[in-house]
Enzyme design. Structure first.
Site, short mmCIF file in Angstrom:
data_model
loop_
_atom_site.label_atom_id
_atom_site.label_comp_id
_atom_site.label_asym_id
_atom_site.label_seq_id
_atom_site.Cartn_x
_atom_site.Cartn_y
_atom_site.Cartn_z
N GLY A 24 45.54 38.64 37.72
CA GLY A 24 46.83 38.25 37.14
C GLY A 24 47.92 38.48 38.16
N MET A 26 51.75 40.32 39.42
CA MET A 26 52.26 41.69 39.47
C MET A 26 52.90 42.06 38.13
SD MET A 26 53.87 42.13 43.31
CE MET A 26 54.48 43.80 43.04
N ALA A 28 51.50 43.22 35.52
CA ALA A 28 50.68 42.86 34.36
C ALA A 28 49.84 44.05 33.88
CB ALA A 28 49.77 41.68 34.73
N THR A 31 46.31 47.73 37.43
CA THR A 31 45.81 49.04 37.90
C THR A 31 45.64 50.02 36.74
OG1 THR A 31 46.73 48.66 40.09
CG2 THR A 31 46.26 50.93 39.53
N GLU A 103 43.14 46.24 44.36
CA GLU A 103 43.90 45.35 45.27
C GLU A 103 42.98 44.64 46.28
OE1 GLU A 103 47.10 44.81 44.71
OE2 GLU A 103 48.15 46.69 44.31
N CYS A 162 63.45 35.65 31.82
CA CYS A 162 63.68 35.07 30.49
C CYS A 162 62.88 35.71 29.36
CB CYS A 162 63.38 33.57 30.53
SG CYS A 162 61.61 33.21 30.58
ZN ZN Z 1 60.92 32.89 32.71
#
Ligand code: ZN
Length: 205
Positions: A24, A26, A28, A31, A103, A162
């Site tokens: 996915g 960053m 998310a 880790t 990573e 957003c």
């Molecule tokens: Zn957005």
């Protein structure tokens, strides 16, 4: 000190290995999910060894560190060869059950062959990596692991602009979308990153 795991009913059949990929963008929680899975195996006395690329010096030198502060002890490695050498020593008695690699996109492409080899030997490999680079192109290693892994979990973030679902990583330099000529791997802190949705993501120019 690595010791044989002790189950009440010890498995006698040949162990079957597999690959789990957590991917996915960053922010998310990749880790955190990685650490959660490794801990589950540790609780069951499975022998776990974990690695992370030494290039990623964020937060901690000696442990996989997630943004929320939970950690799991691991070896920072500068190369796949170094990882293999450490693994060979630690697995000299062939008692390792689970290998974690955080990573994975920061390691060279031979890591994918190593991961396949481990799974073929009956080990469980749990790995994380960004599916896209900052230009939204497929990231090395993760592109192949998406195909090879038995289990793939693609996590999403929340768009920093957003609040919708985010699937892309925006690299910003002085508040603007980074140039497409920027190096792919940059962890020196001169840039910043945001999770962005399909609408808010700005293509690198
Ligand atoms: Zn957005």
């Amino acid at each position: 000190m690595v010791q044989a795991r002790q189950f009440t009913n010890k498995r006698t059949a040949k162990k079957i290995g597999w690959i789990e990929l957590i991917t996915g963008c960053m922010f998310a929680g990749k880790t955190e999910e990685f650490i959660r899975r490794l801990r589950r195996h540790s609780y069951a006395k499975n022998n776990v060894i974990a690695f992370k690329p030494a290039i990623d010096k964020r937060y901690s030198e000696k442990a996989v560190a997630s943004h929320n502060g939970t950690t799991f002890t691991c070896y920072p490695v500068a190369s796949v060869q170094e990882m293999q050498a450490i693994f060979e020593v630690e697995n000299s008695k062939q008692l390792i059950d689970v290998v974690g690699i955080d990573e994975v996109q920061f390691l060279d492409e031979t890591v994918v062959d190593f991961i396949e080899e481990l799974a073929n030997q009956g080990l469980i490999v749990i790995t994380t990596g960004l599916d896209r680079d900052f230009k939204a192109d497929p990231f090395q290693n993760v592109d192949r692991l998406l195909v090879l892994a038995e289990y793939v979990d693609k996590l999403t973030a929340i768009c920093h602009q957003c609040g919708n679902l985010a699937t892309r990583t925006q690299r910003l330099v002085k508040g603007k979308a980074a140039s497409k000529n920027d190096p792919l791997i940059l962890v020196d802190g001169s840039e910043s990153y945001e999770a962005r949705c399909r609408n808010c993501y700005q293509q690198a120019k």
